[in-house]
Design a protein around this motif. Structure first.
Motif, PDB file in Angstrom:
ATOM      1  N   GLN A 363       0.831  -1.203   0.000  1.00  0.00           N
ATOM      2  CA  GLN A 363       0.000   0.000   0.000  1.00  0.00           C
ATOM      3  C   GLN A 363       0.867   1.255   0.000  1.00  0.00           C
ATOM      4  N   THR A 387      -8.031   7.052  -3.964  1.00  0.00           N
ATOM      5  CA  THR A 387      -7.744   5.642  -4.264  1.00  0.00           C
ATOM      6  C   THR A 387      -6.353   5.424  -4.833  1.00  0.00           C
ATOM      7  N   ASP A 390      -3.193  -1.288  -7.705  1.00  0.00           N
ATOM      8  CA  ASP A 390      -2.053  -2.163  -7.410  1.00  0.00           C
ATOM      9  C   ASP A 390      -1.083  -2.125  -8.588  1.00  0.00           C
ATOM     10  N   TYR A 403     -10.436  -5.923   1.809  1.00  0.00           N
ATOM     11  CA  TYR A 403     -11.091  -4.820   1.115  1.00  0.00           C
ATOM     12  C   TYR A 403     -12.564  -5.132   0.920  1.00  0.00           C
ATOM     13  N   GLU A 407     -14.304  -2.426  -3.866  1.00  0.00           N
ATOM     14  CA  GLU A 407     -12.889  -2.217  -4.187  1.00  0.00           C
ATOM     15  C   GLU A 407     -12.332  -3.387  -4.994  1.00  0.00           C
ATOM     16  N   ARG A 411     -11.031  -2.863  -8.629  1.00  0.00           N
ATOM     17  CA  ARG A 411      -9.572  -2.847  -8.512  1.00  0.00           C
ATOM     18  C   ARG A 411      -9.017  -1.448  -8.254  1.00  0.00           C
ATOM     19  N   TYR A 413      -8.580   1.022  -4.645  1.00  0.00           N
ATOM     20  CA  TYR A 413      -8.603   0.766  -3.201  1.00  0.00           C
ATOM     21  C   TYR A 413      -8.432   2.072  -2.424  1.00  0.00           C
ATOM     22  N   TYR A 414      -9.324   2.276  -1.459  1.00  0.00           N
ATOM     23  CA  TYR A 414      -9.221   3.482  -0.629  1.00  0.00           C
ATOM     24  C   TYR A 414      -9.089   3.164   0.859  1.00  0.00           C
TER      25      TYR A 414
END
Length: 508
Positions: A363, A387, A390, A403, A407, A411, A413-414
């Protein structure tokens, strides 16, 4: 109203009313969480008590009750093991849960009577924490809206409604409101935190009782598909409470009760409810104890504990850990994950790391990658619901324990898993600076107040993770900050008195 050092530090007796209330509320939450009638009755009693305190302007009691009611509630269906359960955190009015309603209610009252102005006149470390948290919250709100406006990572295309943004912002705003309310109430009470500390101790005792009863009656929840003791999420933070009785803040009777309760939480928590954060806390606590004793110039005690600890580590590695691994598959899994994250000297360290700890590092690196591609976000961050993707393909086999389904499906993510990653994403460079500033305060002063240390673990590991953890953690941390600020002011006053005394002797 002024207070001296002794009244600030030592709560001379346990607050048995708070202890009884905390135990009853915690047990009902743990054993009757799925019983609508019982939990509705409990919620009505909780609401009446809070309203009574509000009407009579007993704001300290309001804060103590509110902390007890919220922190002992069940919070996550993932951990409870059922989708439908009840409690102070889960009963809602017009879609808003009682926890949010009653923190907003006291905020409105404090604004209406002008007390809120006191929070903005605070100085010292308390001021740094409060003003920094409020500023970052406001900035994150604007930057989050900006990210949606420019459709960063196509998030606006994926959103089903604006309520998603509100939900993503919710816990951050809740924590900010908690912080301002707690500080205002303490200021209004002349900086006297004695009763609040007694309520925090009552919660620790209640959690230990609940864990023992849950074990005796096989009252289990869920941790990664494995059975766990059915208790509040607060167990994740209160594994650190085992260090409290090493401080001078309590008389002997209190210290023994706290020691027994915290040891129960520590042992049962690691066996039945453990996660990676809890194991990391357990690993660093012995080092913290030794450093604390050295700082307080208790060299003989520190050396004694060091040697005892050395043999204790050998015993733990060769006997206790194998026993725990055999009896608790959850502990074995989380221990492997935590140790793999710390063993950075090994060849293939990051590549061979299990997915759960690796995702924390991934992350942070992916946030850096986002800022490399979009440098205009670097200073202030991406805000709420900002967000990442990856980009580095390091997340591994992620699922709904890591997740949300939204999310995973899109794909993007927050939800970040540590405070450092969270503040870095939501607030960018300024978030990192704030984290390091508060972390420095913790490192410099942790030996002066047990509440600063317990609250410090909350800030470093759980800042935006859980409402039930945040109310205890934020309260403890602010109480600890008041402790060290009052100590600092008293040291300055003593120095001034000594200088005046010296000057008088010279002139005489």
């Amino acid at each position: 109203m002024t207070i001296n050092n002794e009244s600030r530090i030592i709560a001379k007796s346990l607050h048995f009313k708070y202890i009884i209330i905390a135990i009853i509320v915690s047990l009902l939450n743990s054993f009757c969480y799925a019983n609508y009638s019982v939990m509705l009755g409990l919620a009505i009693v909780e609401v009446v008590l809070l309203l009574k305190c509000l009407i009579s302007k007993k704001y300290i009691k309001y804060l103590c009750y509110f902390t007890i009611f919220l922190s002992t509630s069940m919070e996550s269906s993932t951990f409870v093991g059922v989708d439908v359960f009840y409690g102070f955190k889960n009963f809602k009015i017009a879609g808003v849960n009682l926890g949010a309603i009653f923190i907003l209610l006291i905020l409105i009252v404090l604004i209406a009577n002008g007390s809120i102005n006191k929070a903005f006149k605070i100085s010292g470390n308390v001021s740094k924490f409060i003003k920094g948290a409020l500023l970052l919250t406001v900035l994150a709100l604007f930057m989050g809206l900006f990210s949606l406006l420019i459709n960063d990572n196509n998030v606006a295309n994926y959103m089903t409604s604006i309520t998603m943004f509100i939900y993503a912002s919710y816990i951050f705003v809740f924590v900010a409101v908690e912080i301002i309310v707690i500080a205002t109430i303490i200021e209004r009470n002349g900086k006297d935190t004695t009763e609040i500390k007694q309520a925090l101790v009552a919660i620790i005792i209640s959690l230990a009782v609940t864990m023992i009863m849950s074990l005796m009656f096989e009252n289990y929840g869920n941790r990664g598909g494995l059975p766990s003791l059915q208790v509040s999420n607060l167990v994740m933070l209160l594994i650190s409470a085992v260090i409290i009785h090493f401080y001078k803040d309590f008389v002997f009777k209190e210290r023994m009760i706290i020691a027994f309760s915290s040891i129960v939480i520590f042992i049962l928590g690691l066996i039945y409810n453990t996660n990676g954060k809890m194991i990391i806390i357990a690993m660093v606590l012995p080092l913290i104890i030794i450093f604390m004793l050295f700082r307080n110039k208790k060299y003989k005690t520190a050396l004694f504990i060091f040697f005892i600890g050395f043999f204790g580590i050998l015993l733990t590695i060769n006997l206790l850990i194998p026993l725990l691994n055999a009896s608790s598959p959850l502990f074995a899994i989380k221990l492997e994950q935590a140790t793999s994250m710390l063993a950075f000297w090994e060849s293939g360290w990051l590549h061979n790391m299990p997915d759960s700890p690796k995702i924390r590092i991934a992350q942070f690196l992916n946030v850096i990658y986002e800022y490399y591609e979009k440098p205009w976000f670097f200073l202030f961050g991406k805000g709420f619901m900002g967000t990442i993707k990856d980009h580095l393909q390091m997340f591994g086999n992620i699922n709904e324990f890591s997740y949300s389904a939204w999310e995973l499906n899109h794909r993007v993510y927050y939800v970040m898993h540590e405070t450092l990653n969270t503040l870095f994403l939501t607030n960018g460079f300024f978030g990192l600076i704030y984290f390091l500033m508060i972390f420095k305060i913790i490192l410099k002063n942790f030996s002066k107040s047990p509440w600063l240390l317990v609250g410090g673990f909350w800030f470093v590991l759980f800042y935006s993770y859980s409402l039930t953890i945040s109310i205890f953690g934020a309260t403890a941390f602010i109480v600890g900050l008041y402790d060290i600020d009052i100590d600092k002011n008293e040291e300055k006053s003593n120095l001034v008195r000594q200088l005046y005394s010296l000057k008088s002797k010279i002139n005489g």
